[in-house]
Write a protein that holds these residues in place. Sequence first.
Motif, PDB file in Angstrom:
ATOM      1  N   GLU A 179      14.432  -0.469   1.540  1.00  0.00           N
ATOM      2  CA  GLU A 179      14.497   0.139   0.216  1.00  0.00           C
ATOM      3  C   GLU A 179      13.170  -0.036  -0.524  1.00  0.00           C
ATOM      4  O   GLU A 179      12.700   0.878  -1.209  1.00  0.00           O
ATOM      5  CB  GLU A 179      15.638  -0.490  -0.590  1.00  0.00           C
ATOM      6  N   VAL A 180      12.535  -1.187  -0.373  1.00  0.00           N
ATOM      7  CA  VAL A 180      11.222  -1.407  -0.993  1.00  0.00           C
ATOM      8  C   VAL A 180      10.196  -0.437  -0.411  1.00  0.00           C
ATOM      9  O   VAL A 180       9.384   0.144  -1.141  1.00  0.00           O
ATOM     10  CB  VAL A 180      10.775  -2.868  -0.790  1.00  0.00           C
ATOM     11  N   LEU A 181      10.217  -0.244   0.909  1.00  0.00           N
ATOM     12  CA  LEU A 181       9.293   0.695   1.553  1.00  0.00           C
ATOM     13  C   LEU A 181       9.505   2.106   1.043  1.00  0.00           C
ATOM     14  O   LEU A 181       8.547   2.856   0.811  1.00  0.00           O
ATOM     15  CB  LEU A 181       9.470   0.638   3.070  1.00  0.00           C
ATOM     16  N   ARG A 182      10.759   2.487   0.866  1.00  0.00           N
ATOM     17  CA  ARG A 182      11.041   3.839   0.350  1.00  0.00           C
ATOM     18  C   ARG A 182      10.562   3.985  -1.093  1.00  0.00           C
ATOM     19  O   ARG A 182      10.077   5.054  -1.507  1.00  0.00           O
ATOM     20  CB  ARG A 182      12.536   4.138   0.456  1.00  0.00           C
ATOM     21  N   THR A 188       4.195   5.800  -5.026  1.00  0.00           N
ATOM     22  CA  THR A 188       2.743   5.914  -4.861  1.00  0.00           C
ATOM     23  C   THR A 188       2.287   7.358  -4.679  1.00  0.00           C
ATOM     24  O   THR A 188       1.077   7.630  -4.695  1.00  0.00           O
ATOM     25  CB  THR A 188       2.270   5.106  -3.645  1.00  0.00           C
ATOM     26  N   GLY A 189       3.232   8.269  -4.466  1.00  0.00           N
ATOM     27  CA  GLY A 189       2.867   9.669  -4.250  1.00  0.00           C
ATOM     28  C   GLY A 189       2.725  10.063  -2.794  1.00  0.00           C
ATOM     29  O   GLY A 189       2.416  11.222  -2.497  1.00  0.00           O
ATOM     30  N   LEU A 190       2.933   9.133  -1.869  1.00  0.00           N
ATOM     31  CA  LEU A 190       2.820   9.478  -0.449  1.00  0.00           C
ATOM     32  C   LEU A 190       3.839  10.552  -0.067  1.00  0.00           C
ATOM     33  O   LEU A 190       3.526  11.496   0.655  1.00  0.00           O
ATOM     34  CB  LEU A 190       3.039   8.225   0.416  1.00  0.00           C
ATOM     35  N   ARG A 191       5.073  10.400  -0.549  1.00  0.00           N
ATOM     36  CA  ARG A 191       6.112  11.359  -0.201  1.00  0.00           C
ATOM     37  C   ARG A 191       5.753  12.755  -0.717  1.00  0.00           C
ATOM     38  O   ARG A 191       5.940  13.753  -0.014  1.00  0.00           O
ATOM     39  CB  ARG A 191       7.451  10.909  -0.769  1.00  0.00           C
ATOM     40  N   ALA A 192       5.208  12.824  -1.928  1.00  0.00           N
ATOM     41  CA  ALA A 192       4.852  14.126  -2.492  1.00  0.00           C
ATOM     42  C   ALA A 192       3.786  14.821  -1.661  1.00  0.00           C
ATOM     43  O   ALA A 192       3.777  16.056  -1.536  1.00  0.00           O
ATOM     44  CB  ALA A 192       4.369  13.943  -3.937  1.00  0.00           C
ATOM     45  N   ARG A 193       2.890  14.055  -1.061  1.00  0.00           N
ATOM     46  CA  ARG A 193       1.806  14.639  -0.281  1.00  0.00           C
ATOM     47  C   ARG A 193       2.285  15.192   1.071  1.00  0.00           C
ATOM     48  O   ARG A 193       1.495  15.811   1.779  1.00  0.00           O
ATOM     49  CB  ARG A 193       0.696  13.612  -0.070  1.00  0.00           C
ATOM     50  N   THR A 214       8.685   6.318   8.866  1.00  0.00           N
ATOM     51  CA  THR A 214       7.335   6.163   9.412  1.00  0.00           C
ATOM     52  C   THR A 214       6.359   6.167   8.249  1.00  0.00           C
ATOM     53  O   THR A 214       6.229   7.157   7.535  1.00  0.00           O
ATOM     54  CB  THR A 214       6.991   7.294  10.390  1.00  0.00           C
ATOM     55  N   LEU A 215       5.688   5.037   8.055  1.00  0.00           N
ATOM     56  CA  LEU A 215       4.823   4.858   6.894  1.00  0.00           C
ATOM     57  C   LEU A 215       3.574   4.108   7.327  1.00  0.00           C
ATOM     58  O   LEU A 215       3.664   3.147   8.113  1.00  0.00           O
ATOM     59  CB  LEU A 215       5.575   4.064   5.824  1.00  0.00           C
ATOM     60  N   PHE A 216       2.421   4.545   6.837  1.00  0.00           N
ATOM     61  CA  PHE A 216       1.145   3.907   7.168  1.00  0.00           C
ATOM     62  C   PHE A 216       0.915   3.900   8.686  1.00  0.00           C
ATOM     63  O   PHE A 216       0.279   2.995   9.229  1.00  0.00           O
ATOM     64  CB  PHE A 216       1.086   2.467   6.634  1.00  0.00           C
ATOM     65  N   GLY A 217       1.447   4.908   9.365  1.00  0.00           N
ATOM     66  CA  GLY A 217       1.279   4.998  10.807  1.00  0.00           C
ATOM     67  C   GLY A 217       2.166   4.054  11.595  1.00  0.00           C
ATOM     68  O   GLY A 217       1.997   3.904  12.807  1.00  0.00           O
ATOM     69  N   THR A 218       3.138   3.428  10.924  1.00  0.00           N
ATOM     70  CA  THR A 218       4.029   2.466  11.570  1.00  0.00           C
ATOM     71  C   THR A 218       5.471   2.915  11.418  1.00  0.00           C
ATOM     72  O   THR A 218       5.872   3.413  10.361  1.00  0.00           O
ATOM     73  CB  THR A 218       3.862   1.066  10.937  1.00  0.00           C
TER      74      THR A 218
END
Length: 463
Positions: A179-182, A188-193, A214-218
């Motif tokens: 949940e913290v990762l989501r 941070t705007g990553l999802r919007a991008r 999958t976040l930050f390539g992980t």
Amino acid sequence: MTRLTVALSGDCMATRGALITSDPAAVELRETLRAADFAFTNLEVVPATGRGHPVHNAAGGGCLIADPGVVNEITAAGFTVLGCANNHALDMGTDGVLGTVDLLRAKGIPFAGIGADLAAARRPVYVDRPGGSLAVISCSSTFLSGQEAAAPSPDLPGRPGLNPLRHGATLRVTSAQMEVLRQIDGETGLRARRAEARTLLGFDPAMSSADRLTLFGTRFQTADTPGFTTRCDPRDLDGISLWVAEARSRADLVLVSVHSHEPGPTPETPGEFLCEFAHRMIDEGADMVVGHGPHLLRGVEIYQGKPIFYSLGNIVSQIELADHVPAEDYAKVAAREQLTPGSYFAEISAHGRRMFAPHRRYWQSIVPVLTFDDGSLVGARLHAVDLGFGRPVHHRGRPRLANSVDAKEIFTDFARLAEPHGTAVKVGNTGTGELLLDGHDGPQHGLNRSPQSGPQRRENKGI
């Protein structure tokens, strides 16, 4: 009854000559290699033929290029078959790897692991002796993207390169951590991008399911307990298995070589995917798996009666004597005047205070000599090898059999590494060791009943 012996070693990074010195302990090592029906090593240097251009090899820590004459030195040392798939195989690009292929073929040196396309890189090489045959398949899990060989299409030729063993890593996290990762992803705007990707694909590529991200390539996956694991890419696992099964039907013995820097929980521990791979290779018909890459010893496992050496460390290490340094490597070092190869390596190693020079384990390894009767492993004699820790740069890196004191230290450490894999190592008193097979020691299985199993080991005093 067909009796065959196979000598195994790890990474051979030869950049100069006279790999076997006049030291009696070095000469005895060469005799041991030559006495075996087959002697394998991993060629981790590009013997430059004038083809290709240096590649910016951040994954490999810089290029490792030598004159083509090093292959003559390697065969003179007693090695008879080479694995070539590793993270330095393409340090001179695709033209360079084709130059290596042509050079080794012209010299009649059997090799595996690189080729003009994926099928060529994956195919076994067959080595025939009067007593029988050995098939060798070589692959690497450590390489830069694009260095893996590719198959041709109906429209284009394949890409030259190495035989890849790709793998993926998954971080297991708790529901609260997910949940913290989501939240990070959204706030941070990553999802919007990823809006364009969602529009084109019809789904969010970072969120493959409710419990994965999958976040930050992980890749993250929800689990009850946090952790980290790696798995083989099933396409490569199946692709390499195909050729192992093919080799099983066409040779007396099958050897699979795998170059893997990736660690498990500790540098001495193989990654989970490497254990998965090694077991699959044995299941498909390999008689032995030999690993290398981390430049230090890892443990050994006897699986289904077959040996898996997760890393045999180095057999030759002359990185610091390389004379061909690309401009991008020179640029890593701030210098007031023009650098030479020697001053470059002195600077990046802080004059022997960092990287490999100050670590004794980097300069210790093992050469197992395996004995097979009608394809069954009946003996595994271990020879401890010393590469000259603490000696001047132009002396260290060339192998010799370790004296009895150093050998006991090496084998004691190797026994510790083997223990988690359920394998016992018998430490001898004269500089040799043995793998214990089925609860019995080597001599009861006929380790010394044939002159092909190598010369009797005498104690070396060293120099």
